[in-house]
Write an enzyme that holds these catalytic residues in place. Structure first.
Site, PDB file in Angstrom:
ATOM      1  CB  CYS A   1       9.150   5.773   6.371  1.00  0.00           C
ATOM      2  SG  CYS A   1      10.021   7.332   6.264  1.00  0.00           S
TER       3      CYS A   1
ATOM      4  CD  GLU B   1      10.865   3.180  16.662  1.00  0.00           C
ATOM      5  OE1 GLU B   1       9.739   3.525  17.078  1.00  0.00           O
ATOM      6  OE2 GLU B   1      11.089   2.904  15.481  1.00  0.00           O
TER       7      GLU B   1
ATOM      8  NE  ARG C   1       6.547  -1.719  12.677  1.00  0.00           N
ATOM      9  CZ  ARG C   1       5.786  -0.619  12.547  1.00  0.00           C
ATOM     10  NH1 ARG C   1       6.293   0.503  12.108  1.00  0.00           N
ATOM     11  NH2 ARG C   1       4.508  -0.645  12.879  1.00  0.00           N
TER      12      ARG C   1
ATOM     13  CG  ASP D   1       9.531   7.903  10.836  1.00  0.00           C
ATOM     14  OD1 ASP D   1       9.701   8.882  11.600  1.00  0.00           O
ATOM     15  OD2 ASP D   1       8.449   7.298  10.730  1.00  0.00           O
TER      16      ASP D   1
ATOM     17  CE  LYS E   1      -2.311  -1.706   3.574  1.00  0.00           C
ATOM     18  NZ  LYS E   1      -2.018  -3.159   3.514  1.00  0.00           N
ATOM     19  CB  ILE E   2       3.410   2.562   2.382  1.00  0.00           C
ATOM     20  CG1 ILE E   2       2.381   2.593   3.526  1.00  0.00           C
ATOM     21  CG2 ILE E   2       4.344   3.765   2.471  1.00  0.00           C
ATOM     22  CD1 ILE E   2       2.956   2.427   4.907  1.00  0.00           C
TER      23      ILE E   2
ATOM     24  CG  ASP F   1       6.440  -6.987  -3.012  1.00  0.00           C
ATOM     25  OD1 ASP F   1       6.341  -8.211  -2.759  1.00  0.00           O
ATOM     26  OD2 ASP F   1       5.755  -6.126  -2.449  1.00  0.00           O
TER      27      ASP F   1
ATOM     28  CG  HIS G   1       7.674   5.285  14.712  1.00  0.00           C
ATOM     29  ND1 HIS G   1       7.873   4.008  15.153  1.00  0.00           N
ATOM     30  CD2 HIS G   1       6.726   5.173  13.752  1.00  0.00           C
ATOM     31  CE1 HIS G   1       7.086   3.163  14.506  1.00  0.00           C
ATOM     32  NE2 HIS G   1       6.369   3.860  13.634  1.00  0.00           N
ATOM     33  CG  LEU G   2       7.839  12.384  13.561  1.00  0.00           C
ATOM     34  CD1 LEU G   2       8.343  13.752  13.116  1.00  0.00           C
ATOM     35  CD2 LEU G   2       6.838  12.545  14.706  1.00  0.00           C
ATOM     36  N   GLY G   3       6.018   8.725  10.846  1.00  0.00           N
ATOM     37  CA  GLY G   3       5.353   8.366   9.586  1.00  0.00           C
ATOM     38  C   GLY G   3       3.844   8.522   9.621  1.00  0.00           C
ATOM     39  CB  ALA G   4       1.284   6.952  11.585  1.00  0.00           C
TER      40      ALA G   4
END
Ligand SMILES: NC(=O)c1ccc[n+]([C@@H]2O[C@H](COP(=O)([O-])OP(=O)(O)OC[C@H]3O[C@@H](n4cnc5c(N)ncnc54)[C@H](O)[C@@H]3O)[C@@H](O)[C@H]2O)c1
Ligand SMILES: O=C(O)CC[C@@H](O)C(=O)O
Length: 526
Positions: free
Chosen positions: A228, A259, A230, A254, A149-150, A169, A278-281
């Site tokens: 961004c 963490e 894991r 990210d 998706k991303i 992939d 960890h600002l991706g979301a």
């Protein structure tokens, strides 16, 4: 009235939905011991990535019916323990897709134009234009690892910026990649050719430390990496060393192996490295999306309704589920096995339900087969609810046939997967005390219970071959737990199924296929 604990910052839109059916307590920043002490009062727990829901917490949550993760990754939840205790775990698979994709793109541009350091220098009172000469992304090659998706959204935007797109992939078809405007290539080629490499894969045993000293050495000295996805997909000490030595041009991260990020070589590097916490979301829109998505599911489950994105419990009645449980396990195991034998990009799955399985009630077995098939790609994020959709999105066609005439077993399941590397099939049945047995592999009859680590060979049935294979495995210290040969005619083609105690060390498969008479060899982890 039910009680819900919200233990991470969640958008008010979610709290409003929960308040329709429950008393909501928002208590963020709890220490594990504090959470453990109070969790017993609650029917539901809503979290983001800040709360670790361990076995201890789940066991203390004696009233818990549902854990809601406002985001995608459920790696901070002990899902197997929750499942064992009948607790539904839900997430929001799509609520923050755009936010995470835009963060990756922002990181790529910020890295190319040194925006964080240039900004800091102006704020310090400087006006230094020479130290911040950047690079354009236009006409550069972007290598996307993980075209889900991303990754797909990153591809769409990068294409509009005039970038050439390569993707790796192993679980996406060429047709799907072409639709997105990407050329699917092998991972090494992507590493060698990309100017920018962006990671959009889950963290699994295969992807842990995928970026390491060896893979970094394959990249261009001008390459820049963005993670961004894991933490732990990149080996951070190797990355810091490669950037320091000028082996690659830079990286933007990210997410981190641990963490919050503690002591790290990454912190001491200059403008070649950008780090975000960890600002991706973390966009207003994504936080509203995930809060609403997950709060609605918690509300529904507390009202006795099914959840739409449960990662562990299928939306079936408990009685049907109980009856089908052993067969679901059979279907998942066979799906996982045939997916690994087929080797990645499967385009067609034939599912044949035989004997007593050929009833309408068996429909969930098709879903369970797909769940098994997609397990290597999606790990714990594929579930009974999303397996069919995920398969469709990957361009996997499913043909289902039912054949009520019982064959050798009262009820058996036959799966045949066709992919870019050929066709493989497996059949299985429940024998004795509902124990799973493989009864056929690639058309050769066998009768073995599956084990965690297995090796299959396709070989010529001739004297000495078993001994040679045994000695070869012995020389690599591989212990064989059991072995069985399946053949149709004497001295014709045959299949050997071996259960081994440990995973096969790297490089042995190639050695096995050099043994005279062995045509092919496959190793699987179930
Ligand atoms: N930084 C953040 O805040 C943030 C936000 C959302 C998601 N994420 C993370 O981003 C990642 C991607 O999320 P998504 O929603 O696009 O997931 P997705 O499931 O839609 O896509 C993941 C893709 O990775 C592919 N894949 C699996 N194993 C692979 C391998 N070994 N090599 C190459 N490809 C492989 C799968 O086939 C799939 O297409 C996940 O790790 C997710 O947890 C991070
Ligand atoms: O909750 C967050 O902010 C992180 C979310 C992200 O990593 C996810 O997996 O959805």
């Amino acid at each position: 009235m039910s009680k819900v604990l919200v233990s991470d910052p969640i958008d008010q839109a979610g709290i409003d939905i929960l308040s329709q059916v429950a008393t909501v307590d928002v208590k963020t920043g709890l220490k594990p011991a504090e959470l453990k002490e109070i969790i017993g009062e609650y029917d539901a727990l809503m979290i983001r990535s800040g709360t670790r829901v361990t076995q201890e917490i789940i066991e203390a949550g004696t009233q818990l019916k549902i854990i809601g993760r406002a985001g995608v990754g459920v790696d901070n939840v002990d899902v197997p323990t929750a499942t064992r205790r009948g607790i539904v775990v839900v997430n929001s698979p799509e609520g923050n897709t755009i936010a995470a994709a835009e963060h990756a793109l922002a990181m790529m541009l910020a890295l190319s134009r040194h925006i964080p350091d240039a900004n800091a220098s102006v704020k310090r009172g400087a006006w230094d234009r020479n130290s911040f000469i950047g690079a354009e992304v236009y006409k550069k090659t972007l290598g996307i690892v993980g075209l889900g998706k991303i990754g797909s959204h990153v591809a769409a935007v990068a294409k509009a910026m005039g970038m050439k797109l390569l993707a790796y992939d192993p679980f996406i078809s060429n047709e799907r990649a072409e639709q997105i405007g990407c050329q699917l290539v092998e991972m090494d080629l992507l590493f060698q050719q990309a100017d920018y490499i962006t990671l959009h894969i889950p963290k699994t045993p295969e992807t842990t430390h995928l970026i390491n000293a060896v893979t970094l050495a394959k990249m261009k000295p001008t390459a820049r990496i963005i993670n961004c996805a894991r933490g732990g997909i990149i080996e951070e000490t190797a990355l810091a060393a490669a950037v320091k030595a000028g082996k690659i041009a830079g990286a933007a991260l990210d997410v981190f192996e641990s963490e919050p990020l503690g002591e790290s070589d990454l912190r001491s590097l200059g403008k070649e490295i950008i780090l975000t916490p960890h600002l991706g979301a973390s966009t207003t829109e994504a936080q509203v999306n995930v809060a609403i998505d997950v709060a609605e599911q918690i509300r529904d489950v507390l009202l006795g309704l099914p959840a739409r994105s449960a990662v562990n419990i299928p939306g079936l009645g408990p009685d049907v589920l109980e009856e089908l449980k052993p067969y679901m396990q059979l279907a998942e195991t066979l799906g996982n096995l045939v997916g690994q034998l087929a080797g990645g990009r499967v385009e067609l799955l034939n599912v044949r339900l035989q004997g007593e399985l050929a009833t309408n009630k068996s429909q969930p077995l098709v879903v369970a087969s797909l769940k098994g098939l997609l397990y290597q790609a999606l790990r714990e994020r594929v579930n009974y609810v999303n397996a069919s959709i995920e398969a469709k999105e990957r361009g996997i066609r499913v043909i289902e046939t039912r054949d009520a005439s019982a064959r050798d077993y009262a009820g058996s399941l036959h799966l045949e997967a066709t992919g870019s590397l050929g066709t493989h099939s497996v059949t299985g049945a429940l024998l004795g005390d509902k124990e799973i047995h493989l009864t056929d592999v690639d058309g050769f009859p066998i009768n073995v219970p599956p084990s965690k680590y297995m090796l299959f060979t396709l070989h010529r049935d001739m004297p000495g071959i078993i001994g040679k294979l045994g000695s070869l495995l012995g020389s690599f210290n591989v212990n064989i737990a059991s072995m069985q040969v399946g053949r149709k005619i004497v001295r014709g083609d045959a299949v050997m199924a071996l259960s081994i105690d440990d995973p096969l060390p790297d490089g042995i498969l190639a050695e096995i296929t050099k043994v005279p008479g062995i045509r092919d060899a496959f190793t699987v982890t179930l």
